[in-house]
Design a protein around this motif. Structure first.
Motif, PDB file in Angstrom:
ATOM      1  N   THR A 146       0.853  -1.182   0.000  1.00  0.00           N
ATOM      2  CA  THR A 146       0.000   0.000   0.000  1.00  0.00           C
ATOM      3  C   THR A 146       0.892   1.236   0.000  1.00  0.00           C
ATOM      4  N   ASP A 147       0.829   1.963  -1.094  1.00  0.00           N
ATOM      5  CA  ASP A 147       1.632   3.160  -1.330  1.00  0.00           C
ATOM      6  C   ASP A 147       0.771   4.348  -0.907  1.00  0.00           C
ATOM      7  N   SER A 148       0.801   4.674   0.399  1.00  0.00           N
ATOM      8  CA  SER A 148      -0.290   5.438   1.010  1.00  0.00           C
ATOM      9  C   SER A 148      -0.469   6.835   0.422  1.00  0.00           C
ATOM     10  N   ARG A 149       0.598   7.593   0.275  1.00  0.00           N
ATOM     11  CA  ARG A 149       0.424   8.966  -0.196  1.00  0.00           C
ATOM     12  C   ARG A 149       0.304   9.050  -1.713  1.00  0.00           C
ATOM     13  N   ASN A 150       0.538   7.953  -2.388  1.00  0.00           N
ATOM     14  CA  ASN A 150       0.212   7.874  -3.808  1.00  0.00           C
ATOM     15  C   ASN A 150      -1.166   7.239  -4.026  1.00  0.00           C
ATOM     16  N   GLN A 175     -11.316   3.252  -5.727  1.00  0.00           N
ATOM     17  CA  GLN A 175     -10.401   4.351  -5.437  1.00  0.00           C
ATOM     18  C   GLN A 175      -9.986   4.302  -3.963  1.00  0.00           C
ATOM     19  N   LEU A 176      -8.864   4.946  -3.646  1.00  0.00           N
ATOM     20  CA  LEU A 176      -8.286   4.858  -2.314  1.00  0.00           C
ATOM     21  C   LEU A 176      -7.887   6.230  -1.798  1.00  0.00           C
ATOM     22  N   ASN A 177      -7.901   6.370  -0.466  1.00  0.00           N
ATOM     23  CA  ASN A 177      -7.437   7.591   0.167  1.00  0.00           C
ATOM     24  C   ASN A 177      -6.544   7.193   1.338  1.00  0.00           C
ATOM     25  N   MET A 178      -5.248   7.235   1.104  1.00  0.00           N
ATOM     26  CA  MET A 178      -4.240   6.841   2.083  1.00  0.00           C
ATOM     27  C   MET A 178      -4.470   5.418   2.606  1.00  0.00           C
ATOM     28  N   PRO A 179      -4.415   4.427   1.746  1.00  0.00           N
ATOM     29  CA  PRO A 179      -4.580   3.037   2.192  1.00  0.00           C
ATOM     30  C   PRO A 179      -3.482   2.647   3.174  1.00  0.00           C
ATOM     31  N   TRP A 180      -3.820   1.756   4.104  1.00  0.00           N
ATOM     32  CA  TRP A 180      -2.866   1.376   5.154  1.00  0.00           C
ATOM     33  C   TRP A 180      -2.656  -0.133   5.115  1.00  0.00           C
ATOM     34  N   GLY A 181      -3.383  -0.894   5.938  1.00  0.00           N
ATOM     35  CA  GLY A 181      -3.161  -2.332   6.022  1.00  0.00           C
ATOM     36  C   GLY A 181      -3.620  -3.071   4.783  1.00  0.00           C
ATOM     37  N   ILE A 182      -2.999  -4.228   4.546  1.00  0.00           N
ATOM     38  CA  ILE A 182      -3.327  -5.041   3.385  1.00  0.00           C
ATOM     39  C   ILE A 182      -3.103  -6.507   3.733  1.00  0.00           C
ATOM     40  N   THR A 183      -3.958  -7.376   3.207  1.00  0.00           N
ATOM     41  CA  THR A 183      -3.788  -8.811   3.426  1.00  0.00           C
ATOM     42  C   THR A 183      -4.333  -9.565   2.226  1.00  0.00           C
TER      43      THR A 183
END
Length: 335
Positions: A146-150, A175-183
């Motif tokens: 997760t490339d948060s600021r991109n 669409q995403l806004n600052m994604p964080w965790g991922i699994t």
């Protein structure tokens, strides 16, 4: 204990124990931000520490029943070092991958903590990073980040070769806004904690949007900055609801099963420290007299949730420097 009747199963989530205490080194954690569950009950805890105490930055290797093994990594920009670590993951060989949001790079170690390589470059072009926040690795050797600021998810080989990107800034499906965790779940679907959008999104391995659920709030199925997500082998979904200080457990179709709020009891490391510091016992008694210790039991800034193949649920807490462990059981019942 929490129990829910679901189909032909009686899911039960029983608090087991806690591990950890606040320490800048050795038998404890300091402002941990993520963890990875390895083989042989080994837990890798990623410690971010504090800006005024960079000596606490490290990876702690412990067992889930709280035996200290070792620690590795340190504060800095050299090989095997990191500044602001954010995420940790293991590949199928047990190698350890750590993301750094300041250096915008991934550092790789073997299972014992020996440095292997590093890769990554700051920027917004394909393959470049701007504050990586979460890592997940599939069995075929693809690393999802997760490339948060991109505001996107990128895919790489384990040595850093760019494979692809999905997601863009926004609040529409996909669409995403600052994604964080991922699994990743057992079917290879990619689950993303869409942090600023207060929701969870699901994608195919190549980035095709499948589903979104959740909204802002404090009620059932609502989230306040979800920062971690896990899916167990039965398809149950665990959402770390950060600012609501809870873990919501959901069925495959997004219905609430139960929520974990914390049932902490002092870890063995905590007991050992108290026994060697009599003054601390008195200070502790005074500090918790007002609520009989109820506040200490509750989750405090939880930052990661993981589930292993034995249905043990581990919840990492940033402020308290500890992991609360629960056991899930599923006994067939008649309905």
């Amino acid at each position: 204990m929490s129990t829910h009747f679901f189909g032909l199963k009686d899911w039960s989530f029983q608090y087991s124990h806690s591990l950890g205490r606040n320490e800048f080194g050795g038998t404890g954690f300091r402002n941990p931000v993520d963890m990875a569950l390895g083989t042989d009950d080994v837990v890798y805890v990623l410690n971010r520490s504090r800006e005024d105490r960079p000596d606490g930055v490290r990876v702690s290797m412990v067992t889930i029943d709280e035996n200290f093994i070792s620690e590795f990594g340190s504060y800095g920009e050299g090989d095997g070092q990191f500044i602001w670590p954010t995420a940790i993951a293991l590949d199928s060989d047990g190698n350890v991958y750590v993301a750094d949001e300041v250096l915008n790079r991934i550092t790789v170690y073997n299972r014992d903590g020996d440095f292997i390589r590093k890769w990554g470059k700051a920027g917004s072009a394909d393959g470049e990073l701007d504050q990586p926040a979460g890592l997940a690795i599939d069995g075929e050797g693809t690393l999802y980040l997760t490339d948060s600021r991109n505001h996107r998810v990128q895919r790489f080989t384990l040595d850093g070769k760019y494979l692809g990107t999905f997601g863009s800034f926004g609040s529409e499906p996909g669409q995403l806004n600052m994604p964080w965790g991922i699994t990743l779940d057992k079917d290879g679907l990619v689950w993303v904690a869409d942090w600023r959008n207060d929701r969870i999104q699901v994608f195919t391995p190549d980035g095709q949007w499948q589903a979104s659920f959740g909204s802002s709030g404090t009620g059932i199925g609502e989230f306040n900055r979800p920062n971690s997500v896990a899916v167990d082998k039965d398809g149950l979904i665990y959402v770390l609801d950060w600012l609501n200080n809870r873990v919501q457990i959901l069925s495959k179709d997004g219905r609430l099963i139960t929520a974990l709020h914390g049932e902490h009891q002092l870890s063995q490391w905590g007991k050992d420290k108290l026994q060697s510091n009599p003054d601390m016992i008195q200070q502790r008694a005074l500090a918790f007299s007002w609520d009989q210790g109820a506040f200490e039991k509750r989750l405090s800034d939880p930052c990661a949730v993981k589930v292993d193949d034995q249905n043990r649920i581990a919840v990492l807490e940033n402020t308290s420097g500890r992991v609360q462990v629960y056991q899930k059981t599923n006994t067939p019942v008649l309905v």
